[in-house]
Design a protein around this motif. Structure first.
Motif, short mmCIF file in Angstrom:
data_model
loop_
_atom_site.label_atom_id
_atom_site.label_comp_id
_atom_site.label_asym_id
_atom_site.label_seq_id
_atom_site.Cartn_x
_atom_site.Cartn_y
_atom_site.Cartn_z
N TYR A 63 -0.39 16.83 10.39
CA TYR A 63 -0.21 17.87 11.45
C TYR A 63 -1.74 18.65 12.14
O TYR A 63 -2.15 19.52 12.38
CB TYR A 63 0.45 19.27 11.51
CG TYR A 63 1.88 18.56 10.84
CD1 TYR A 63 2.40 18.70 12.07
CD2 TYR A 63 2.29 18.45 9.83
CE1 TYR A 63 4.21 18.32 12.08
CE2 TYR A 63 3.95 17.05 9.91
CZ TYR A 63 4.14 17.36 10.92
OH TYR A 63 5.39 17.48 10.43
N GLY A 64 -3.21 17.40 11.89
CA GLY A 64 -4.04 18.05 12.41
C GLY A 64 -5.31 18.38 11.05
O GLY A 64 -6.56 17.71 11.91
N PRO A 65 -5.34 18.05 9.72
CA PRO A 65 -6.39 17.86 8.83
C PRO A 65 -7.32 16.95 9.25
O PRO A 65 -8.00 16.65 9.10
CB PRO A 65 -5.96 18.39 7.61
CG PRO A 65 -4.82 19.01 8.19
CD PRO A 65 -4.00 18.67 9.54
N ASN A 66 -6.73 15.66 8.95
CA ASN A 66 -7.00 14.52 9.08
C ASN A 66 -7.75 14.15 10.19
O ASN A 66 -6.81 13.44 11.27
CB ASN A 66 -5.82 13.31 8.67
CG ASN A 66 -6.63 11.68 8.03
OD1 ASN A 66 -7.47 11.67 7.65
ND2 ASN A 66 -5.72 10.76 8.77
N ILE A 67 -8.74 14.02 10.42
CA ILE A 67 -9.45 13.43 11.84
C ILE A 67 -10.77 11.95 11.16
O ILE A 67 -11.13 11.64 11.45
CB ILE A 67 -10.79 14.35 12.32
CG1 ILE A 67 -11.12 14.78 13.70
CG2 ILE A 67 -11.67 15.04 11.13
CD1 ILE A 67 -11.79 15.77 14.40
N LEU A 68 -10.81 12.12 10.28
CA LEU A 68 -12.22 10.84 9.81
C LEU A 68 -11.22 10.00 8.25
O LEU A 68 -12.14 9.10 8.61
CB LEU A 68 -12.66 12.25 8.86
CG LEU A 68 -14.18 12.87 9.18
CD1 LEU A 68 -14.84 13.41 8.79
CD2 LEU A 68 -14.99 11.99 10.19
N GLY A 69 -9.82 10.09 8.46
CA GLY A 69 -9.54 9.04 7.63
C GLY A 69 -9.10 9.60 6.43
O GLY A 69 -10.02 10.27 6.00
N TYR A 70 -8.25 9.59 5.54
CA TYR A 70 -7.59 9.91 4.52
C TYR A 70 -8.63 10.14 3.19
O TYR A 70 -9.11 8.47 3.39
CB TYR A 70 -6.54 9.50 3.61
CG TYR A 70 -5.08 10.40 4.61
CD1 TYR A 70 -4.83 11.84 5.04
CD2 TYR A 70 -4.06 9.67 5.33
CE1 TYR A 70 -4.30 11.76 5.72
CE2 TYR A 70 -3.09 10.09 6.52
CZ TYR A 70 -2.95 11.48 6.76
OH TYR A 70 -1.94 12.25 7.65
N ASN A 71 -8.64 10.63 2.49
CA ASN A 71 -9.31 10.14 1.74
C ASN A 71 -11.06 9.46 1.76
O ASN A 71 -11.45 8.47 1.17
CB ASN A 71 -9.43 8.86 0.64
CG ASN A 71 -8.11 9.94 -0.45
OD1 ASN A 71 -7.74 10.19 -0.06
ND2 ASN A 71 -7.21 8.94 -1.18
#
Lengths: 418, 418
Positions: A63-71
């Protein structure tokens, strides 16, 4: 397809219902009502895997936090380094200053920054600063604008579940204007002369359940002028769109300058942090408002945020995800068209809202389900998100899956039109 | 002593003032006005080091989160393991369920749990659930009780800075009763018959700037009965005292059962998490209230919380820190007495509030400063916290330092008495 199974998700959900009201709560609860996965087992880049082992190309990005890819390795290492020094301690961490300096350097309108956890911490603070600065009471918002679950926000919402547990006084001084309607704002100013503290709005309109709307030409410059001429504090809620349209603030893309900007979501790539930035004119009022929380001073999320912001700059992220989102939209519209469907993509390319036109809502959601069970995670009633980790290969695979989903839907004429 | 230097803290503070209103904000801002360190460089166990390299035995414990010692290995490894899987993802993590199960198992009154970030997220939700359940408007709190910075809470505070930026309507339905005053509560019930939704209070009274007060014999049983007899939801704000008096809920120590308990601070040993737990009777109302935040679903802090709660049980932590706090109080009172001073320790032993009696407030704060610059971190106007990491050696060293601080203060008679 024959192997698609979400039985472990359902099993966990039934276990959850024993100890968590409703099983899943908040904005994640929407998944309760749908087929599809409910719990993740791991996440990496632009993918997550559910507890049944299914792999999804993820277009919700938490819902928005992931902008650079998970982990993301750079962000995670910065957070880990701070954890080793200390996270929540009896004094403030120097990283707090470094992070504020990065924001002030990066965000055009920012002369200072304050930090919280959720976007709602920042929108609530922004409203209090506006009232403290102006000595006025009224808060003007866009009719279906969402600024967190605080009672002042919820008490004026149309749907009853939002208002549950609030009292009418919570919304006593909240006024609403339709999106893109400068005349309505001008009329409110006439009616509440000298009592409007602020106008708060996202940079464009991204409600749920309907097409998102960009600002009309001249809208923001007119709103800015009305605010300036009438001593009204202009607040941009950039919690959702922040760093996705322009790294210097979404307002820069639309040619205006707010007094306060609320950031959250993508600011730390999934570590809990939100920020309010503002101009020198509001520095004194910002100092006067008592704003705090036990967890506002966690140092590791600040280290993650500094690393995230520097990575966003290095990767020219807003431009990159705008290009990826545009390619995604173009491909999905094309695939839909090839199968006889019309897909509408609205909002900015980095946060596309999708709607299947000329079919009933139920058919739109059925199509989303067909995509989800083949490994493309869409939501159907909410804008989506693109990250810098979405590759050309992810897009290519997405188009194949979505094509299969349309084929599974059958002839568009078979769906009763609304 | 000659080497005590906080110049790097001051230098950082001056740098911070450029980009953060006031330099340091929120509850940490109190340190702006005092001598002593302002920024930490690292923390470990019951100690932190400031940016000038000074080592402190820390009795603030990050204002509460630190209960197992800074950088506790078991907690950190649990969080790291979850980070490797994924933290903030488009689905919920199974750890959410495991954590809720641990809380329901551990906390006597808990049939379910919901999670947020700050204590204020939980107190705000508790009030909304109480209003949703009862259909009533009034919230009764203790006069100087603190339940977070939400407008409903701040609007009724005595000090003006708390009210800055709120409107009178924010406090429209907030009623206050003095601590330990069941008659006042009974009178309010008479005045607002059938319109009191809830009573919210910490398990004992721990205000700033004055001696903390335990419940009188029979106080809580009387309050509980008044709530039951009048359909009023009983909410314990255990954000600060939670897991420090009794691991099953502070209410267990005082022989009563609330409907809702708010936890935060120590629940995850410094990772950002808060929780609201409640009884089956309120499960349906809890399902109806829309409560969410981008960061409410971070999985790593939940893994940290589960590990923290299991470690607290394994270490019999509430008993241990109560014993450590009692030994600390006894030693400090003795050292003070030997130097001709009277030290009053109030509140529960694990969260002692200290006051030098028979001297002006300025002398009390001067004594705190003498302790701080010798390496014992006290605060002077706020209760302190003891962790399981405070050793006998820490206590012994504390008594030596505090003895030296009293010697530096000189003859008690030299301080003008109030």
């Amino acid at each position: 397809m024959q192997t698609y199974d979400t039985s472990e998700s359902i099993s966990l959900f039934n276990r959850a219902r024993e100890v968590i009201p409703g099983g899943i709560y908040g904005h994640y609860a929407a998944s309760n009502k749908r087929a599809g996965p409910r719990y993740f087992s791991r996440a990496e880049g632009a993918h997550f895997w559910d507890v049944d082992g299914n792999d999804y190309i993820d277009y919700m990005c938490a819902y928005g936090p992931n902008i650079l890819g998970y982990n993301n390795q750079v962000v995670d290492e910065a957070a880990q380094a701070q954890y080793r020094l200390g996270n929540t301690v009896s004094l403030v961490a120097p990283i707090t200053i470094e992070l504020a300096e990065v924001l002030v350097d990066m965000v055009t309108a920012a002369d200072w920054a304050l930090f919280g956890k959720n976007g709602g911490d920042s929108t609530g603070l922004a409203v209090r600063i506006a009232r403290a600065e102006t000595g006025r009471r009224k808060v003007v918002k866009v009719t279906d604008g969402y600024h967190g679950v605080a009672p002042w926000m919820m008490a004026t919402m149309d749907f009853e579940s939002a208002r549950t547990g609030t009292v009418p006084e919570d919304g006593a001084h909240i006024l609403q204007v339709p999106w893109n309607d400068t005349d309505a704002f001008e009329q409110l100013i006439g009616e509440h002369k000298d009592d409007i503290a602020c106008f708060i709005s996202s940079p464009y309109d991204h409600p749920t359940m309907r097409d998102n709307e960009l600002p009309d030409d001249g809208y923001w410059r007119k709103m800015e002028k009305l605010c300036r001429d009438n001593g009204i504090v202009l607040i941009v809620d950039d919690v959702r769109a922040g760093f996705r349209i322009n790294l210097a603030g979404s307002n820069v893309a639309y040619g205006f300058t707010p007094d306060l900007i609320c950031f959250g979501k993508a600011i730390a790539n999934g570590y809990p942090l939100s920020a309010l930035v503002g101009t020198d004119a509001l520095r004194e009022a910002a100092t006067k408002v008592f704003y705090t929380g036990t967890q506002f001073f966690n140092a590791a999320p600040m280290a993650a945020a500094k690393a995230t912001l520097l990575e966003l700059q290095r990767a020219n992220a807003a431009t990159k995800i705008t290009e990826t989102g545009a390619a995604l939209n173009e491909g999905l519209v094309r695939v839909a068209s090839q199968q006889g469907y019309e897909l509408i993509a609205s909002g900015v390319p980095a946060m596309p809202f999708y709607r299947l036109a000329n079919v009933p809502t139920a058919a739109h959601f059925a199509w989303v389900d067909e995509c989800v069970k083949r490994g493309v995670y869409f939501l159907g009633y909410h804008n989506h998100f693109v990250s810098t980790a979405h590759t050309q290969a992810d897009l290519g695979r997405t188009f194949e899956i979505v094509n299969d989903a349309f084929i599974a839907m059958g002839d568009p004429g078979s769906h009763q039109t609304v």
